[in-house]
Write a protein that holds these residues in place. Structure first.
Motif, short mmCIF file in Angstrom:
data_model
loop_
_atom_site.label_atom_id
_atom_site.label_comp_id
_atom_site.label_asym_id
_atom_site.label_seq_id
_atom_site.Cartn_x
_atom_site.Cartn_y
_atom_site.Cartn_z
N ALA A 109 7.01 -8.10 -20.12
CA ALA A 109 5.86 -6.94 -20.05
C ALA A 109 5.14 -7.20 -18.96
O ALA A 109 4.53 -6.43 -18.28
CB ALA A 109 4.97 -7.01 -21.51
N LYS A 110 4.43 -8.58 -18.67
CA LYS A 110 3.64 -8.81 -17.49
C LYS A 110 4.47 -8.66 -16.28
O LYS A 110 3.91 -8.35 -15.00
CB LYS A 110 3.29 -10.23 -17.83
N ARG A 111 5.80 -8.88 -16.25
CA ARG A 111 6.77 -8.51 -15.00
C ARG A 111 6.57 -7.33 -14.60
O ARG A 111 6.35 -6.77 -13.40
CB ARG A 111 8.11 -9.06 -15.20
N ILE A 112 6.51 -6.08 -15.68
CA ILE A 112 6.30 -4.75 -15.45
C ILE A 112 5.19 -4.62 -14.76
O ILE A 112 5.12 -3.95 -13.62
CB ILE A 112 6.41 -4.04 -16.73
N LEU A 113 3.96 -5.13 -15.22
CA LEU A 113 2.58 -5.19 -14.54
C LEU A 113 2.63 -5.75 -13.16
O LEU A 113 2.00 -5.23 -12.16
CB LEU A 113 1.57 -5.52 -15.38
N LYS A 114 3.15 -6.79 -12.86
CA LYS A 114 3.22 -7.42 -11.73
C LYS A 114 4.11 -6.42 -10.79
O LYS A 114 3.66 -6.37 -9.51
CB LYS A 114 4.05 -8.77 -11.67
N TYR A 115 5.09 -5.83 -11.12
CA TYR A 115 5.88 -4.74 -10.33
C TYR A 115 4.97 -3.64 -9.75
O TYR A 115 4.93 -3.17 -8.48
CB TYR A 115 7.09 -4.32 -11.08
N VAL A 116 4.23 -3.35 -10.97
CA VAL A 116 3.20 -2.11 -10.66
C VAL A 116 2.28 -2.75 -9.54
O VAL A 116 1.84 -1.84 -8.63
CB VAL A 116 2.50 -1.83 -11.81
N ARG A 117 1.95 -3.92 -9.70
CA ARG A 117 1.07 -4.22 -8.49
C ARG A 117 1.39 -4.32 -7.03
O ARG A 117 0.67 -3.95 -6.36
CB ARG A 117 0.65 -5.88 -8.79
N GLY A 118 2.64 -4.57 -7.08
CA GLY A 118 3.28 -4.34 -5.45
C GLY A 118 3.82 -3.02 -5.12
O GLY A 118 3.93 -2.49 -4.26
#
Length: 311
Positions: A241-250
């Motif tokens: 789930a945090k990987r999704i949010l990290k992707y959103v950050r980029g």
């Protein structure tokens, strides 16, 4: 589908204007259709009848029944003036006048409205002001967390500000940004042997990402995989789930673009992962539909497949 075509037609017009109208306290003082009693306000009790209660004549701002009463009166008022209620979204009202269309989208005590002809937008404002006290704030730029940029070419809808706040909330501001939402080799399961995590934190993250899918359909599939494990989340689920949010950050500037040059043809796409759930062998199927070049509807559903042997 008729209402969708009308709305797309509205977005295609070079002179169309979407405005946001706010109806606060004045609009909430509308007639009630049921008997409601309230206690006397502290410090303002009647000295002669301190144990009496008040019977309301009209709904007021803050009353639990007020939004429903306000919505019913506003809807009936617009229907009386030639508007049609949406077949799917009952809060969407549409009026067709010759080759032009006027729309009004109601959300609680806020209204977003516009027309393909400025005259009809002005007519709607005039009609509304005859019945309600309203404040017109002009062309819409921000509504319910959605940022809207309007130009002669089209409309761009994003949640950049919301996404930034989300990254900050979960302390991922300095994290590396992956190029993909989830690895192609990753298969999330119940992970019964994995270390458990705080379910409150996980559900908060899932709920926050859910609202982000309003302008980011690209994260919907990966989000759906993570959302299945809210009852007993494990560390592996939180990492995904945090990987999704990290992707959103980029990809913080991503959003949905609605061009005014699109055709009114409807195109649909669908796919399935064929028993992709390794726990119960359910398949996740998804579909999306475009009106011209613009994404109109996107959906995802998990289905169990039954297999049988034939001799």
């Amino acid at each position: 589908m008729a209402h969708q075509e009308r709305v797309v037609a509205l977005l295609r017009q070079p002179n169309s204007m979407i405005a946001e109208g706010f109806a606060f306290m004045e609009a909430q003082f509308v007639a009630l259709h049921e008997d409601i009693y309230v206690a006397q306000p502290k410090g303002f009790e009647d000295p002669v009848h301190p144990n009496h209660v008040y019977k309301l004549r009209k709904a007021f701002y803050g009353l639990k029944q007020a939004p429903r009463v306000w919505y019913e009166q506003l809807t009936q008022y617009l229907l009386h003036h030639g508007y049609d209620r949406g077949s799917v979204d009952k809060r969407l009202l549409v009026k067709t006048t010759r080759n032009h269309v006027t729309i009004a989208q109601i959300y609680a005590d806020d209204i977003v409205f516009g027309s393909t002809l400025q005259k009809y937008t002005d007519d709607l404002v005039e009609v509304m002001n005859k019945e309600f006290e309203m404040s017109i704030v002009g062309q819409m730029t921000y509504f319910l967390g959605l940022q809207v940029k309007q130009s002669s070419e089209g409309y761009f809808i994003s949640q950049k500000k919301y996404a930034k706040n989300l990254v900050k909330k979960f302390e991922l501001e300095s994290s590396k940004t992956p190029r993909t939402l989830i690895s192609t080799s990753t298969k999330l399961s119940k992970d019964d042997a994995g270390p458990p995590i705080d379910s409150t934190v996980y559900r908060s993250l899932i709920g926050s990402l859910l609202y982000l899918t309003a302008s980011r359909p690209d994260i919907m599939f990966s989000f759906g995989m993570c959302a299945r494990h809210q009852s007993a989340p494990k560390k592996s689920h939180l990492i995904a789930a945090k990987r999704i949010l990290k992707y959103v950050r980029g990809t913080i500037k991503y959003g949905i673009w609605y061009s005014k040059e699109s055709e009114l043809s409807v195109t649909g796409y669908c796919d399935a992962d064929w028993a992709g759930n390794i726990d119960d062998r359910k398949s996740t199927s998804g579909g999306c539909f475009f009106v011209g070049k613009e994404l109109s509807i996107m959906a995802e559903q998990e289905t169990k497949l039954n297999f049988s042997e034939h001799s």
